[in-house]
Design a protein around this motif. Structure first.
Motif, PDB file in Angstrom:
ATOM      1  N   GLY A   1       0.791  -1.221   0.000  1.00  0.00           N
ATOM      2  CA  GLY A   1       0.000   0.000   0.000  1.00  0.00           C
ATOM      3  C   GLY A   1       0.826   1.274   0.000  1.00  0.00           C
ATOM      4  N   CYS A   2       2.146   1.144  -0.176  1.00  0.00           N
ATOM      5  CA  CYS A   2       3.035   2.298  -0.040  1.00  0.00           C
ATOM      6  C   CYS A   2       2.820   3.325  -1.149  1.00  0.00           C
ATOM      7  CB  CYS A   2       4.489   1.830  -0.054  1.00  0.00           C
ATOM      8  SG  CYS A   2       5.688   3.164   0.155  1.00  0.00           S
ATOM      9  N   GLU A   3       2.855   4.604  -0.754  1.00  0.00           N
ATOM     10  CA  GLU A   3       2.792   5.717  -1.703  1.00  0.00           C
ATOM     11  C   GLU A   3       3.882   6.743  -1.385  1.00  0.00           C
ATOM     12  OE1 GLU A   3      -1.174   7.259  -1.523  1.00  0.00           O
ATOM     13  OE2 GLU A   3      -2.060   5.484  -2.483  1.00  0.00           O
ATOM     14  N   ALA A   4       5.026   6.252  -0.939  1.00  0.00           N
ATOM     15  CA  ALA A   4       6.103   7.138  -0.484  1.00  0.00           C
ATOM     16  C   ALA A   4       6.859   7.802  -1.626  1.00  0.00           C
ATOM     17  CB  ALA A   4       7.084   6.356   0.392  1.00  0.00           C
ATOM     18  N   CYS A   5       6.764   7.273  -2.842  1.00  0.00           N
ATOM     19  CA  CYS A   5       7.418   7.901  -3.987  1.00  0.00           C
ATOM     20  C   CYS A   5       6.535   7.751  -5.214  1.00  0.00           C
ATOM     21  CB  CYS A   5       8.812   7.316  -4.227  1.00  0.00           C
ATOM     22  SG  CYS A   5       8.810   5.686  -5.003  1.00  0.00           S
TER      23      CYS A   5
ATOM     24  N   ALA B   1       2.949  -3.723  -5.879  1.00  0.00           N
ATOM     25  CA  ALA B   1       4.285  -3.729  -5.282  1.00  0.00           C
ATOM     26  C   ALA B   1       4.764  -5.170  -5.148  1.00  0.00           C
ATOM     27  CB  ALA B   1       4.270  -3.035  -3.927  1.00  0.00           C
ATOM     28  N   VAL B   2       6.082  -5.337  -5.062  1.00  0.00           N
ATOM     29  CA  VAL B   2       6.684  -6.667  -5.016  1.00  0.00           C
ATOM     30  C   VAL B   2       7.585  -6.734  -3.781  1.00  0.00           C
ATOM     31  CG1 VAL B   2       8.070  -8.360  -6.269  1.00  0.00           C
ATOM     32  CG2 VAL B   2       6.625  -6.746  -7.538  1.00  0.00           C
ATOM     33  N   PRO B   3       7.061  -7.205  -2.651  1.00  0.00           N
ATOM     34  CA  PRO B   3       7.856  -7.187  -1.413  1.00  0.00           C
ATOM     35  C   PRO B   3       9.101  -8.070  -1.460  1.00  0.00           C
ATOM     36  CG  PRO B   3       5.507  -7.414  -0.935  1.00  0.00           C
ATOM     37  CD  PRO B   3       5.667  -7.616  -2.406  1.00  0.00           C
ATOM     38  N   GLY B   4       8.938  -9.307  -1.884  1.00  0.00           N
ATOM     39  CA  GLY B   4      10.039 -10.268  -1.870  1.00  0.00           C
ATOM     40  C   GLY B   4       9.460 -11.661  -1.748  1.00  0.00           C
TER      41      GLY B   4
ATOM     42  N   ARG C   1       3.008 -10.273 -11.673  1.00  0.00           N
ATOM     43  CA  ARG C   1       2.845 -11.445 -10.814  1.00  0.00           C
ATOM     44  C   ARG C   1       3.089 -11.181  -9.340  1.00  0.00           C
ATOM     45  NH1 ARG C   1       6.051 -16.267 -13.748  1.00  0.00           N
ATOM     46  NH2 ARG C   1       5.641 -17.165 -11.690  1.00  0.00           N
ATOM     47  N   GLY C   2       3.753 -10.073  -9.012  1.00  0.00           N
ATOM     48  CA  GLY C   2       3.990  -9.747  -7.615  1.00  0.00           C
ATOM     49  C   GLY C   2       5.103 -10.533  -6.965  1.00  0.00           C
TER      50      GLY C   2
ATOM     51  N   LYS D   1      10.590  -1.613  -4.440  1.00  0.00           N
ATOM     52  CA  LYS D   1       9.534  -2.612  -4.456  1.00  0.00           C
ATOM     53  C   LYS D   1       8.504  -2.407  -5.566  1.00  0.00           C
ATOM     54  CE  LYS D   1      11.482  -4.001  -0.620  1.00  0.00           C
ATOM     55  NZ  LYS D   1      12.515  -5.044  -0.685  1.00  0.00           N
ATOM     56  N   CYS D   2       8.587  -1.286  -6.286  1.00  0.00           N
ATOM     57  CA  CYS D   2       7.675  -1.012  -7.386  1.00  0.00           C
ATOM     58  C   CYS D   2       8.474  -0.858  -8.677  1.00  0.00           C
ATOM     59  CB  CYS D   2       6.862   0.262  -7.136  1.00  0.00           C
ATOM     60  SG  CYS D   2       5.808   0.191  -5.671  1.00  0.00           S
ATOM     61  N   ARG D   3       7.861  -1.217  -9.784  1.00  0.00           N
ATOM     62  CA  ARG D   3       8.556  -1.171 -11.064  1.00  0.00           C
ATOM     63  C   ARG D   3       8.816   0.264 -11.516  1.00  0.00           C
ATOM     64  NH1 ARG D   3       6.148  -2.332 -17.075  1.00  0.00           N
ATOM     65  NH2 ARG D   3       8.141  -2.239 -18.188  1.00  0.00           N
ATOM     66  N   PRO D   4      10.068   0.625 -11.793  1.00  0.00           N
ATOM     67  CA  PRO D   4      10.346   1.919 -12.422  1.00  0.00           C
ATOM     68  C   PRO D   4       9.845   1.909 -13.862  1.00  0.00           C
ATOM     69  CG  PRO D   4      12.287   1.064 -11.294  1.00  0.00           C
ATOM     70  CD  PRO D   4      11.304  -0.061 -11.371  1.00  0.00           C
ATOM     71  N   PRO D   5       9.310   3.007 -14.352  1.00  0.00           N
ATOM     72  CA  PRO D   5       8.798   3.052 -15.732  1.00  0.00           C
ATOM     73  C   PRO D   5       9.838   2.593 -16.740  1.00  0.00           C
ATOM     74  CG  PRO D   5       8.208   5.051 -14.533  1.00  0.00           C
ATOM     75  CD  PRO D   5       9.150   4.306 -13.653  1.00  0.00           C
ATOM     76  N   ASN D   6       9.388   1.750 -17.669  1.00  0.00           N
ATOM     77  CA  ASN D   6      10.266   1.247 -18.736  1.00  0.00           C
ATOM     78  C   ASN D   6      11.497   0.524 -18.201  1.00  0.00           C
ATOM     79  OD1 ASN D   6       8.596   2.456 -20.784  1.00  0.00           O
ATOM     80  ND2 ASN D   6       9.533   4.429 -20.253  1.00  0.00           N
TER      81      ASN D   6
END
Length: 264
Positions: A90-94, A103-106, A128-129, A162-167
């Motif tokens: 649920g993070c929205e820090a950036c 998001a993909v925790p691990g 797929r997470g 933990k989140c995909r950077p664009p491209n």
């Protein structure tokens, strides 16, 4: 070398590299332990990172700023696994949260001796997470198997962001800083014996300094007293086949280091 390991190395692209050089099969490398001076346990160093310090040639330099993770870190360090993963999802820090699918925790053994830290999720991971599920993930699985490891068995796999950077671009300093408390908490919960940093962003986040992979290889670094081995990211190896043999050397060094840690 066993037939099984020879097959794994062929899958990693190592056997053709050795044949092209005209070498006969060599015994497993015996890396020399060269401890590096301990470094701070927090993230990227200040200043700007030159493009020649990145794993891939031709990438634009990224600004690196002082880590400031108060907004995230204040509420993270006391969390258990379930609460931590819920916070990550649920993070929205950036700004990365705005374009992610999830998001993909691990993933893996939460009491593992081995922690592998990559850069960030790609497109398939975002779908797929789970980290390292695409082509780079298949190579990572082969790399693990080459030193008798297996995903989920005494191994935990995470990313610096933990989140995909664009491209699939390299994470920016502010994004690494925002996500670092999550990785820090994962390390505190797992308490691994050894961390393997896959690529420059992961190494820089863990070591809090500018990192050049070629210079950082073959040494034991430190994150909060935990030994860190630095090697190439699997995605980089897919583009630079000539460096797969170096990654094999790094894996042998990591395994030898782990044996030393277990018998210390």
């Amino acid at each position: 070398m066993s037939l099984r390991r020879d097959a794994i190395l062929r899958e990693m692209g190592l056997a053709p590299v050795w044949r092209l050089r005209g070498r006969q099969a060599q015994p497993e490398p015996e890396p020399v332990l060269q401890p590096a001076a301990p470094t701070p346990a927090s993230g990227p160093a200040q200043g700007r990172v030159r493009s020649d310090l990145r794993d891939g040639a031709g990438d634009l330099p990224q600004p690196v700023s002082t880590r400031s993770h108060t907004d995230v870190g204040d509420g993270v360090m006391g969390l258990g696994w379930d609460a931590l993963e819920a916070r990550i999802r649920g993070c929205e820090a950036c700004g990365l949260c705005r374009r992610r699918k999830q998001a993909v925790p691990g993933v893996g053994d939460r009491q593992a001796d081995w922690l592998f830290v990559g850069e960030g999720p790609g497109a398939e991971e975002d779908e797929r997470g789970e980290p390292f599920v695409g082509q780079a993930g298949r190579l990572l699985d082969a790399m693990l198997a080459s030193i008798d490891l297996k995903r989920g068995e005494d191994v935990y796999i995470a990313n610096a962001v933990k989140c995909r950077p664009p491209n699939n671009r390299t994470p920016e300093a502010a994004e690494l800083a925002a996500c670092f408390p999550y990785l820090q908490r994962q390390i505190a919960l797992i308490q691994p014996r050894l961390i393997v940093a896959l690529g420059r962003p992961a190494a820089q986040a863990l070591l809090n300094e500018e990192v050049r992979i070629a210079a950082a290889r073959g040494k034991l670094h430190s994150h909060g007293g935990i030994p860190v081995v630095v090697t190439y990211h699997p995605a980089y190896l897919l583009r630079n086949l000539q460096d797969k043999a170096k990654a094999w050397d790094d894996l042998c060094f990591a395994r030898r280091s782990m044996r030393g840690l277990k018998h210390a």
